[in-house]
Design a protein around this motif. Structure first.
Motif, PDB file in Angstrom:
ATOM      1  N   LEU A 382       0.826  -1.209   0.000  1.00 54.55           N
ATOM      2  CA  LEU A 382       0.000   0.000   0.000  1.00 54.55           C
ATOM      3  C   LEU A 382       0.867   1.269   0.000  1.00 54.55           C
ATOM      4  CD1 LEU A 382      -2.814  -1.015   2.534  1.00 54.55           C
ATOM      5  CD2 LEU A 382      -3.104  -0.596   0.077  1.00 54.55           C
ATOM      6  N   VAL A 383       1.881   1.285   0.856  1.00 51.69           N
ATOM      7  CA  VAL A 383       2.766   2.459   0.931  1.00 51.69           C
ATOM      8  C   VAL A 383       3.537   2.635  -0.375  1.00 51.69           C
ATOM      9  CG1 VAL A 383       4.719   3.515   2.134  1.00 51.69           C
ATOM     10  CG2 VAL A 383       2.957   2.293   3.435  1.00 51.69           C
ATOM     11  N   GLU A 391      -7.992   7.008   5.050  1.00 51.08           N
ATOM     12  CA  GLU A 391      -9.065   7.595   4.245  1.00 51.08           C
ATOM     13  C   GLU A 391      -8.883   7.270   2.767  1.00 51.08           C
ATOM     14  OE1 GLU A 391      -7.467   9.062   6.609  1.00 51.08           O
ATOM     15  OE2 GLU A 391      -8.885  10.038   7.984  1.00 51.08           O
ATOM     16  N   GLU A 392      -7.644   7.304   2.299  1.00 49.03           N
ATOM     17  CA  GLU A 392      -7.389   7.026   0.883  1.00 49.03           C
ATOM     18  C   GLU A 392      -7.782   5.586   0.520  1.00 49.03           C
ATOM     19  OE1 GLU A 392      -3.346   7.922   0.033  1.00 49.03           O
ATOM     20  OE2 GLU A 392      -3.548  10.058   0.441  1.00 49.03           O
ATOM     21  N   VAL A 393      -7.490   4.660   1.420  1.00 54.41           N
ATOM     22  CA  VAL A 393      -7.842   3.255   1.166  1.00 54.41           C
ATOM     23  C   VAL A 393      -9.355   3.075   1.205  1.00 54.41           C
ATOM     24  CG1 VAL A 393      -7.587   0.866   1.956  1.00 54.41           C
ATOM     25  CG2 VAL A 393      -5.669   2.461   2.154  1.00 54.41           C
ATOM     26  N   ALA A 394     -10.022   3.773   2.125  1.00 51.83           N
ATOM     27  CA  ALA A 394     -11.464   3.605   2.307  1.00 51.83           C
ATOM     28  C   ALA A 394     -12.271   4.109   1.118  1.00 51.83           C
ATOM     29  CB  ALA A 394     -11.914   4.317   3.584  1.00 51.83           C
ATOM     30  N   PHE A 395     -11.814   5.165   0.492  1.00 52.08           N
ATOM     31  CA  PHE A 395     -12.641   5.801  -0.541  1.00 52.08           C
ATOM     32  C   PHE A 395     -12.065   5.701  -1.945  1.00 52.08           C
ATOM     33  CE2 PHE A 395     -13.508   8.082   3.488  1.00 52.08           C
ATOM     34  CZ  PHE A 395     -14.847   7.713   3.635  1.00 52.08           C
ATOM     35  N   LEU A 401      -7.239  -0.507  -6.241  1.00 51.20           N
ATOM     36  CA  LEU A 401      -6.693  -1.504  -5.314  1.00 51.20           C
ATOM     37  C   LEU A 401      -6.433  -2.826  -6.046  1.00 51.20           C
ATOM     38  CD1 LEU A 401      -8.825  -0.924  -2.074  1.00 51.20           C
ATOM     39  CD2 LEU A 401      -6.384  -0.492  -2.361  1.00 51.20           C
ATOM     40  N   ILE A 402      -7.365  -3.198  -6.922  1.00 53.65           N
ATOM     41  CA  ILE A 402      -7.211  -4.470  -7.648  1.00 53.65           C
ATOM     42  C   ILE A 402      -6.002  -4.427  -8.570  1.00 53.65           C
ATOM     43  CG2 ILE A 402      -8.321  -5.980  -9.362  1.00 53.65           C
ATOM     44  CD1 ILE A 402     -11.021  -5.088  -8.183  1.00 53.65           C
ATOM     45  N   ALA A 412      -9.255  -6.452  -2.032  1.00 58.80           N
ATOM     46  CA  ALA A 412      -9.627  -5.036  -2.147  1.00 58.80           C
ATOM     47  C   ALA A 412     -10.883  -4.735  -1.331  1.00 58.80           C
ATOM     48  CB  ALA A 412      -9.847  -4.679  -3.613  1.00 58.80           C
ATOM     49  N   ALA A 413     -11.903  -5.597  -1.450  1.00 57.74           N
ATOM     50  CA  ALA A 413     -13.146  -5.375  -0.713  1.00 57.74           C
ATOM     51  C   ALA A 413     -12.911  -5.432   0.790  1.00 57.74           C
ATOM     52  CB  ALA A 413     -14.187  -6.414  -1.140  1.00 57.74           C
ATOM     53  N   GLU A 414     -12.072  -6.388   1.235  1.00 63.63           N
ATOM     54  CA  GLU A 414     -11.785  -6.525   2.660  1.00 63.63           C
ATOM     55  C   GLU A 414     -11.048  -5.299   3.197  1.00 63.63           C
ATOM     56  OE1 GLU A 414     -11.755  -8.087   6.430  1.00 63.63           O
ATOM     57  OE2 GLU A 414     -12.891  -8.747   4.662  1.00 63.63           O
TER      58      GLU A 414
END
Length: 518
Positions: A382-383, A391-395, A401-402, A412-414
């Motif tokens: 991720l980094v 927040e960036e991951v959530a939205f 992500l995929i 990604a969903a998790e």
């Protein structure tokens, strides 16, 4: 009364010519000043209440003095016997007169026989000085921003009084280049900084240290600048030591830096000599801030540049062996570059930047590990992909992500579910904290940029619990409370001014309710 009694004073013509030439005043103006002086003396002798007028023949220098009486209709009323006369009495002295005209009654001129030409000058010196001051102000008020040449007249307490030929100017000690000394008789070239009309007359202030002086010197030495082909975009100076000047060419075929340097450095050397050996870096201006800053830090080499437009700061990474060159002696190089570009410049070596980057990588990875309960591999991925916050991951869209290698739809969903759950939990904690601080609704619901729930809680913890409390703060007080590098002074000013808006609205409403008087 007898015919006009005149004085033949050809020496007065010589006095007028000398004064007009010496003081650079119009000859006619000097004549008028002398007539007023003689007229004043006539009224002192014959009576202040009388209308006494004087005239000087412009060719012979004859002085004529006369009393003027306005002719009034015989049926009218004389309001002032000293300045008016009935028609029936006037025509006894001069037949062809009409109502409204003046009876000119010649007077014996004042005895000027014992007054020398020098004394005549003294009589009018005050009025001449006033006329000279007015002429100087009119001439020089529009010349602010020009370079002038003059001669040192005297030096007073370190300030240099400069004779410009038609005026005097002051070159104050703090406008002199350090270690620069002038003595009486020296020639001096300086920039007209300001022209002000003061009680003691017009004051012309010069400078040899202002950036504009250097710009004007280059304009005189470089024809392309004078002709407008090359523009000077900025100048930063450490007077007498070092300077940077940014230039740009409107003609792509002309190198602005080369034109300013001149053949074998002749043009820039002429400016350097005038500025007592001040070293000058000529920089090519660029509308891209990063490129401009890199150019401005010359002669140091730059490896990397990172801009933060919100705070007006720019981070510059240089090789280890270029650090001292980039900073300069006593920080001179980076300080001048900052003045020239308008950016706050932070300089790091490659090793310092690498160490900081590793620290940030570790901190962000650890944050993901603890907040999302993931292993190091996922956190590092991720980094590495540029994610800096939960927040960036959530939205972020699922597709992003995929697209990360090793991630699929399920992962990604998790990650999004865990991120949103974490944020919901944090929001609940913050709201509980907010309610315990007893913060007013107007502050909690204020729509102000940069003012989020975290900052509102920090304000509440420091006793700022209403919108009025926030509006009462000074910018530096707000920055001290917030203690965040994400909020700049400009942001703090914006927050406070927004918080004060309701004051102005209330004042307008109050004024509108006050009944107007008929």
């Amino acid at each position: 009364m007898s015919e006009d009694i005149a004085m033949n004073r050809p020496e007065l013509i010589q006095v007028v010519d000398n004064v007009a030439r010496d003081k650079a005043i119009e000859r006619e103006e000097v004549f008028m000043i002398m007539e007023q002086a003689i007229q004043k003396a006539g009224r002192s002798k014959y009576g202040q209440e009388k209308d006494i007028r004087a005239s000087i023949d412009r060719k012979t220098g004859e002085i004529r003095l006369a009393r003027y009486l306005e002719v009034v209709d015989d049926t009218g009323i004389i309001e002032d016997e000293n300045t008016q006369i009935y028609l029936k009495n006037a025509i006894k002295k001069q037949k062809e007169l009409a109502v409204g005209e003046f009876l000119i009654d010649p007077l014996p001129p004042i005895d000027f026989g014992r007054i020398s030409s020098q004394m005549a000058k003294q009589v009018i010196v005050q009025r001449v000085r006033e006329a000279e001051r007015a002429r100087q102000y009119e001439e020089y008020k529009s010349r602010a921003g020009e370079i002038v040449n003059g001669q040192v007249k005297r030096v007073e307490f370190g300030n240099v009084v400069v004779d410009l030929g038609r005026a005097e100017a002051i070159l104050r000690r703090d406008e002199l280049i350090p270690r620069e000394h002038f003595k009486t008789g020296d020639r001096v070239r300086a920039y007209i900084l300001d022209v002000r009309e003061e009680l003691r007359g017009p004051q012309i202030f010069l400078s040899r240290t202002c950036p504009e002086f250097m710009g004007m010197l280059f304009s005189q030495e470089v024809p392309e600048i004078y002709d407008g082909i090359i523009d000077i975009k900025g100048v930063a100076r450490d007077p007498g030591s070092r300077a940077k000047i940014a230039v740009i060419s409107k003609d792509n075929s002309i190198d602005p830096v080369g034109a300013c340097v001149g053949m074998r450095g002749s043009r820039v050397q002429a400016v350097v000599n005038e500025l007592q050996g001040e070293k000058i870096d000529i920089i090519q201006w660029n509308d891209d801030p990063a490129t401009f800053v890199v150019n401005a830090l010359a002669p140091a080499e730059v490896s990397k540049v990172v801009l933060d437009e919100d705070s007006g700061r720019i981070e510059v990474v240089v090789p280890d062996d270029q650090l001292s060159l980039a900073i300069g002696r006593r920080g001179q190089n980076v300080r001048l570059a900052s003045q020239l570009t308008g950016w706050v410049i932070d300089i790091l070596t490659e090793d310092q930047e690498s160490a900081r980057r590793q620290e940030e990588f570790h901190t962000r990875s650890q944050n993901f590990i603890e907040s999302l309960d993931v292993d190091e591999v996922i956190a590092h991925l991720l980094v590495t992909e540029g994610f800096t916050s939960i927040e960036e991951v959530a939205f972020v869209p699922n597709e992003e992500l995929i697209s990360i290698e090793g991630f699929d739809e399920e992962i990604a969903a998790e990650l999004k579910a865990r991120s949103q759950a974490y944020l919901d939990e944090e929001r609940t904690k913050l709201n509980e904290k907010l309610s315990k601080l007893d913060i007013s609704d107007d502050l909690k619901n204020a729509q102000i940029n940069y003012l989020d729930i975290n900052l509102i809680i920090r304000l509440g913890e420091n006793g700022v619990k209403t919108l009025d409390d926030l509006a009462d703060l000074a910018s530096d007080e707000l920055l001290e409370i917030i203690n965040s590098d994400k909020i700049s002074l400009d942001h703090a000013n914006e927050i406070i001014m927004k918080a004060r808006e309701h004051w102005f609205e209330e004042e307008e409403e109050h004024n509108s309710e006050i009944p107007k008087k008929d």
